[in-house]
Write a protein that holds these residues in place. Structure first.
Motif, PDB file in Angstrom:
ATOM      1  N   SER A 126       0.796  -1.228   0.000  1.00 52.33           N
ATOM      2  CA  SER A 126       0.000   0.000   0.000  1.00 52.33           C
ATOM      3  C   SER A 126       0.826   1.273   0.000  1.00 52.33           C
ATOM      4  O   SER A 126       0.328   2.333  -0.378  1.00 52.33           O
ATOM      5  N   SER A 152       1.459   1.925  -5.720  1.00 49.62           N
ATOM      6  CA  SER A 152       0.281   2.541  -5.111  1.00 49.62           C
ATOM      7  C   SER A 152       0.158   3.998  -5.532  1.00 49.62           C
ATOM      8  O   SER A 152      -0.933   4.481  -5.849  1.00 49.62           O
ATOM      9  N   GLY A 153       1.280   4.700  -5.562  1.00 44.99           N
ATOM     10  CA  GLY A 153       1.264   6.088  -6.004  1.00 44.99           C
ATOM     11  C   GLY A 153       0.849   6.229  -7.455  1.00 44.99           C
ATOM     12  O   GLY A 153       0.101   7.147  -7.821  1.00 44.99           O
ATOM     13  N   ARG A 165      -2.895   5.741  -7.571  1.00 44.33           N
ATOM     14  CA  ARG A 165      -3.621   6.898  -7.037  1.00 44.33           C
ATOM     15  C   ARG A 165      -3.678   8.021  -8.068  1.00 44.33           C
ATOM     16  O   ARG A 165      -4.706   8.680  -8.235  1.00 44.33           O
ATOM     17  N   HIS A 223      -6.218   7.104 -10.631  1.00 45.70           N
ATOM     18  CA  HIS A 223      -7.583   7.294 -10.132  1.00 45.70           C
ATOM     19  C   HIS A 223      -7.965   8.780 -10.129  1.00 45.70           C
ATOM     20  O   HIS A 223      -9.105   9.134 -10.444  1.00 45.70           O
ATOM     21  N   ARG A 224      -7.018   9.643  -9.796  1.00 45.57           N
ATOM     22  CA  ARG A 224      -7.309  11.083  -9.837  1.00 45.57           C
ATOM     23  C   ARG A 224      -7.566  11.553 -11.270  1.00 45.57           C
ATOM     24  O   ARG A 224      -8.427  12.404 -11.505  1.00 45.57           O
TER      25      ARG A 224
END
Length: 311
Positions: free
Chosen positions: A96, A101-102, A105, A108-109
């Motif tokens: 995570s 993970s970054g 993210r 997703h943004r």
């Protein structure tokens, strides 16, 4: 029980006419009659009575109708559960707090309307099996370590070269350095209890140790990153490697230092893996997104093992 015959029965029951049911299903009236006859033989009962007005359900037909509707609903739900366009994109990020993970993210943004499931699978063999079975759509891994070639049906693309940094406590001999040459780390104890033999990251650090004469200790139980930070902060003789994109938060009193490593900078090569026949539309979106964010690989002044796939 053949679903086409059940679907035909429901259409005939709803319209009350074999001819109208045929038009709705885009088949001939004769095909409707044959399907109903097959279903009646299968059930051992008559489902319709012919009348001047069309076709009326018998008592048995009336009893069967709600169950027939439920059969069609269940079949539709079963099909929808595996239709790639209607389920979330499933991606393995290993951990995570890591670089993968970054990356997800950020994806997703950039694409908030894309349904996404994030999983964390430990080893590459488990991830590859999950990709090939369709359990997941993609995984971030370093490939391809010696003895672990990618299967022919698995595609990969290198998406991020993550520079390693040295993490020390405030009393470590190198704590005040603005950067540290890799060769200067020979003789220092680097503690990394998360290295597990047989993993791709173990193969990476084995090569790093062999080429630059480092001392990496993987002894002791791995209690996670918080325990690692506590120990490094309190033990002047120990340091650890940390990915430059790893997100960590530690108490202010720890006084930890993240120090760039140079001459050369060891970088950890993250690749995205997926099955070549995976049709999920969001997978193409993810690949396109990662293609716009990736930097050049094997840049001057960096190091990766010889086995790393270059692209």
């Amino acid at each position: 029980m053949d679903l086409d015959t059940v679907r035909t029965f429901v259409a005939a029951a709803d319209t009350g006419q074999f001819q109208e049911a045929a038009a709705e299903l885009a088949v001939t009236q004769q095909a409707v009659s044959k399907r109903i006859a097959v279903l009646e033989r299968s059930l051992g009962v008559r489902l319709f009575t012919r009348t001047p007005r069309g076709a009326e359900l018998t008592i048995d037909g009336q009893a069967f109708l709600p169950h027939a509707r439920e059969l069609l609903r269940v079949a539709e739900r079963a099909a929808a559960s595996v239709r790639t366009a209607r389920r979330p994109l499933r991606v393995d990020i290993i951990a995570s707090r890591g670089a993968a993970s970054g990356l997800m993210r950020a994806f997703h943004r950039a694409h908030p309307d894309t349904d996404l499931d994030v999983l964390m699978l430990f080893d590459i063999e488990t991830a590859l099996a999950a990709i090939r079975s369709g359990e997941i759509d993609a995984s971030f891994r370093a490939v391809a370590a010696p003895g672990r070639p990618l299967p022919e049906d698995i595609e990969s693309v290198r998406v991020l070269d993550e520079p390693l940094q040295l993490l020390t406590g405030p009393a470590h001999a190198l704590a005040g350095a603005r950067s540290v040459p890799l060769a200067q780390l020979a003789g220092h104890r680097i503690w990394m209890p998360g290295i597990v033999p047989g993993t791709e990251w173990a193969a990476y650090y084995d090569d790093l140790v062999a080429q630059f004469g480092l001392t990496i200790e993987a002894t002791g139980p791995n209690f996670g990153s918080d325990a690692l930070l506590d120990t490094v902060a309190d033990t002047p003789a120990l340091a650890t490697f940390m990915g430059g994109h790893t997100r960590l938060v530690w108490p202010a009193g720890h006084g930890l230092r993240r120090i760039p490593v140079t001459d050369p900078t060891p970088v950890y090569p993250h690749s995205l893996l997926w099955h070549r026949d995976n049709p999920h539309p969001a997978l193409a979106t993810l690949r396109a997104h990662l293609a716009t964010t990736e930097a050049g690989h094997d840049a001057a002044g960096t190091w990766t093992p010889d086995w790393v796939i270059p692209h």
